[in-house]
Design an enzyme around this catalytic site. Structure first.
Site, short mmCIF file in Angstrom:
data_model
loop_
_atom_site.label_atom_id
_atom_site.label_comp_id
_atom_site.label_asym_id
_atom_site.label_seq_id
_atom_site.Cartn_x
_atom_site.Cartn_y
_atom_site.Cartn_z
N PRO A 53 -51.15 -62.85 53.10
CA PRO A 53 -50.44 -63.06 54.37
C PRO A 53 -48.99 -63.48 54.15
O PRO A 53 -48.63 -64.05 53.12
CB PRO A 53 -51.26 -64.16 55.04
CG PRO A 53 -52.63 -63.99 54.50
CD PRO A 53 -52.43 -63.55 53.07
N ARG A 54 -48.17 -63.21 55.14
CA ARG A 54 -46.73 -63.39 55.00
C ARG A 54 -46.32 -64.82 54.66
O ARG A 54 -45.36 -65.03 53.90
CB ARG A 54 -46.04 -62.96 56.30
CG ARG A 54 -46.06 -61.46 56.50
CD ARG A 54 -45.46 -61.08 57.84
NE ARG A 54 -45.38 -59.62 57.97
CZ ARG A 54 -44.96 -59.02 59.09
NH1 ARG A 54 -44.63 -59.72 60.14
NH2 ARG A 54 -44.91 -57.70 59.14
#
Length: 608
Positions: A318-319
Site C-alpha cells: 500500500p502507498r
C-alpha cells in the site's frame, strides 16, 4: 429559471446543484437528471480539467476478468486492510459490491477500456490489491472517464457553469435550529460578478486540499473549498489527520516537483532503487504483509510471470508503506541527487512495452525532464496527493448532517479510512456519485415547499467575498499562501511529531491574523489575487483541521505517521476524530466518535 437578486446579482433556480465537475460530480449530476431533477454543475475551472484525469492507473473493480477467484468480498477486505480498519465498513462494502456494475456502465456509455486476449476489459495490478482488478485505458484511465461522463452530461443537456467559484452555502433558517440547504453563493472568475443558485439540494464534489502543502501533485483548484463550505454550513469532518503522500512524484526539475508518477509504473514491473543501486523495498516489509509479499528478488520477479503462485513484489505494498520506505532511504542519506530515489522500469521492460502501456509517463518525463524512461530511471519522491479525510456522510445516500447537503469523492470522508488503495478513487467516484445524485434528487422532489434564501444572507456573503478590497493592509495573499505551504510541508508532512504539530497550529493562528489584514488591488475582473484571498480562507481552516486531528491521534496508522508514537495503538483503532466549526466561527472543535461495529458476516473475511 433565472432572475436577479437584490443589488443586481444574477439568480438561477434548480432542484440540485452539483459543485465540482470531476468524476463524482459528473456522475452525481447524471444520476440526479435521470431521476427527474433540474440540475446544474458549477465548476471552479474548465470542464475537463478535473483532478480525475490524474488518476491514471485504473478503476478498481472485482470483475474477475483476469482472476475468476476475485470477488467483492476480497476487494472489501483489501480496502478495509488498506485503511487499517478505520473505514466506514458499509461504504467499503457498497463500493466493492457496486464497482463492477459502474465500470460496465461506463463501457456502455462509450469508454474505450484496454482488452484481454478474450475481449474482456483488461485489469492491472496495483498496490494493496490481492488480484489484478484495475480496469484501465493505458495510463490515461481518469481522462477517459472524464471524457465519457462529460459526453453524456452534454448529451443530456445539463447546465454547466464553468469558471464559477462558490464562496458560501446558503441556508433556510428556522427558530428550531434545523437549518437546511437553500442554495449557494458564487462569483464568475472572469468578471467578478456574483450569482446565487436557489436549490434545496447541493452535492459537494470539490476534491481535496493539497495546495495547502508546498510539494503536491494537486493543481491550483485544490484548496479545500468543499470541506470549508461544509464546515461553515454546520457539517462535520472526519479522518482529517489522514493525508496520503503518494510514493512517486517527480522531483526534477523544480518546476514539476510533485507531479504525479502513476502507480502503474510499479504495477507493470518498475522497481525502486536507492543511490547505491539497491532494491531497498525488501528491507521495509511490515510484519502484517509478510505472508503475501515476496521476500527475495527472485521470488518477486517470478510473480510477474506466474502471479497466481508467487507473492507480490514489495513495490506493490500500500502507498503509505512505500512512501515511508522511500522517506527512510532519503533520510538515511541514500537518496538520489535531487532528493528522491530511483524508479526503474527501463531495465525491466522493452521500450515498446513501456510506450504502449505507459504513454503518458513516457511523454511527461521526455517533455518536462528530458528523461527517456525506456532507457534510464526516473527520480521520484513522496508528494502530497490525496485527502482520506472529508465531510462525514451517510454511507447509503452521502447525506451530511445538514439536510440537503451531500458530499462525494475526495471531499467526503469515511470510505478509505486511514489510507486509500490506488485505483479505489475512480470507482469510489462513480459508485457514490450515482448514489448521491439519486438521493439529492429524491430529497428535492419530496419537499412540500422550496426553502427560501434570506436577502440578509446574500448580502453577508457578498460582503465577505468583497472584504479583501476594503482592507487597508499590507498583507499579500501570495505571501500568506507560501508561508502556509511551507509550514504544512515542514510541520504536518509525511512524518510528524507532537511538538511540530503544536507549532503548526500556532503558525495557522498567526496566518489567520495576517489574513484578516490581507488586501488585494485592482478590480474584480481577471483578479487572481482576489481569487487566492478567497481560497486562503478555506485553506487555513482545513490546515487547522488536519494539524489538530494529527496532534490528537497519538499513534501511527495509515497515512498518519507520528515519530513520537511510532506504532498503531489498539485504543485508537476503534474511534474517529470528528471536527466542527466552533461557536464563534473562528476555528474548529474536535470530539471522538466510535467507529460503527462491523456485522459478524463481514468480520469472517479477516479471520485469517
Amino acid at each position: 429559471m433565472s432572475g436577479e437578486a437584490p443589488g443586481g446579482i444574477e439568480r438561477r433556480q434548480y432542484d440540485v446543484v452539483v459543485i465540482g465537475a470531476g468524476g463524482s460530480g459528473l456522475r452525481a449530476a447524471i444520476a440526479a437528471h435521470e431521476a427527474g431533477a433540474n440540475v446544474a454543475v458549477v465548476c471552479k475551472s474548465l470542464l475537463g480539467k478535473a483532478h480525475t484525469v490524474m488518476a491514471e492507473g485504473g478503476a478498481a473493480a472485482a470483475m474477475g476478468n483476469l482472476y475468476p477467484e476475485d470477488n467483492w468480498q476480497v476487494h472489501f477486505r483489501d480496502t478495509m486492510r488498506g485503511g487499517k480498519m478505520l473505514n466506514n465498513w458499509r461504504m467499503a462494502q457498497l463500493h466493492a459490491q457496486e464497482a463492477p456494475e459502474r465500470v460496465m456502465e461506463l463501457e456502455d456509455w462509450g469508454a474505450l477500456f484496454d482488452r484481454t486476449a478474450d475481449g474482456l476489459i483488461s485489469q492491472r495490478d496495483f498496490g494493496g490489491h490481492r488480484y489484478a482488478r484495475l480496469a484501465h485505458i493505458g495510463d490515461r484511465t481518469g481522462l477517459e472517464m472524464i471524457r465519457t461522463l462529460q459526453q453524456r452530461l452534454v448529451a443530456l443537456g445539463i447546465d454547466v457553469f464553468m469558471e464559477c467559484t462558490v464562496t458560501d452555502l446558503l441556508l433556510s433558517r428556522s427558530e428550531a435550529g434545523d437549518n437546511a440547504i437553500a442554495g449557494a453563493f458564487a462569483y464568475w472568475r472572469e468578471s467578478g460578478r456574483f450569482i446565487v443558485f436557489d436549490a434545496p439540494s447541493v452535492v459537494l464534489a470539490t476534491g481535496g486540499f493539497g495546495k495547502a502543502w508546498k510539494v503536491t501533485s494537486n493543481s491550483w483548484e485544490y484548496t479545500g473549498d468543499g470541506h470549508a463550505l461544509a464546515l461553515r454550513a454546520g457539517a462535520t469532518l472526519i479522518n482529517m489527520e489522514f493525508v496520503q503522500f503518494h510514493p512517486t512524484g517527480m522531483v526534477w526539475p523544480p518546476s514539476v516537483k510533485g507531479l504525479l508518477v502513476t502507480e502503474s509504473v510499479r504495477g507493470d514491473g518498475g522497481i525502486l532503487k536507492n543511490s547505491e543501486g539497491k532494491r531497498f523495498m525488501f528491507d521495509h516489509i511490515p510484519e502484517y504483509f509478510r505472508k503475501e509479499t515476496a521476500e527475495s528478488i527472485e521470488e518477486a520477479d517470478r510473480w510477474y510471470d506466474d502471479k497466481k503462485n508467487n507473492r507480490r513484489p514489495p513495490e506493490l505494498l500500500p502507498r503509505d508503506e512505500v512512501a515511508r520506505a522511500i522517506n527512510a532511504e532519503i533520510k538515511a542519506g541514500r537518496g538520489s541527487p535531487h532528493g528522491g530515489v530511483f524508479l526503474d522500469i527501463a531495465s525491466r521492460r522493452t521500450p515498446e512495452f513501456i510506450r504502449k502501456r505507459l504513454p503518458s509517463m513516457y511523454h511527461q518525463f521526455k517533455e518536462l525532464a528530458d528523461v527517456d524512461i525506456t532507457a534510464e530511471p526516473m527520480e521520484i519522491g513522496p508528494t502530497c496527493h490525496y485527502a482520506m479525510g472529508g465531510i462525514e456522510v451517510d454511507p447509503e445516500t452521502e447525506l451530511s448532517v445538514v439536510p440537503g447537503l451531500y458530499a462525494v469523492g475526495e471531499c467526503s470522508g469515511g470510505m478509505h479510512g486511514s489510507n486509500r488503495l490506488g485505483g479505489n478513487s475512480l470507482s469510489d467516484l462513480i459508485v457514490f456519485g450515482r448514489r448521491a445524485g439519486d438521493a439529492a434528487a429524491s430529497y428535492a422532489a419530496g419537499l412540500a415547499s422550496r426553502p427560501q434564501i434570506s436577502d440578509d444572507d446574500v448580502a453577508a456573503a457578498q460582503a465577505s467575498a468583497l472584504a479583501p478590497f476594503e482592507v487597508e493592509g499590507a498583507e499579500n495573499p501570495y505571501t500568506i499562501q507560501q508561508d502556509l505551504q511551507q509550514a504544512m510541508n515542514d510541520l504536518v508532512g509525511i512524518i510528524r511529531e507532537g511538538a511540530e504539530l503544536e507549532r503548526a497550529l500556532e503558525e495557522v493562528d498567526r496566518l489567520k491574523e495576517r489574513a484578516a489584514r490581507m488586501s488585494v488591488e485592482g478590480n474584480r475582473q481577471y483578479n487572481p489575487g482576489w481569487h487566492l484571498a478567497i481560497d486562503l480562507r478555506n485553506m487555513l481552516l482545513v490546515g487547522e483541521c488536519v494539524a489538530k486531528a494529527a496532534l490528537a491521534r497519538e499513534e501511527s496508522r495509515g497515512g498518519h505517521t507520528r515519530n513520537d508514537h511510532p506504532g498503531p495503538n489498539p485504543e485508537w483503532g476503534s474511534k474517529n476524530l470528528v471536527l466542527r466549526l466552533n461557536a464563534e466561527g473562528t476555528g474548529v472543535d474536535m470530539t471522538e466518535q466510535a467507529i460503527p461495529a462491523m456485522p459478524d458476516e463481514l468480520k469472517k473475511f479477516f479471520e485469517e
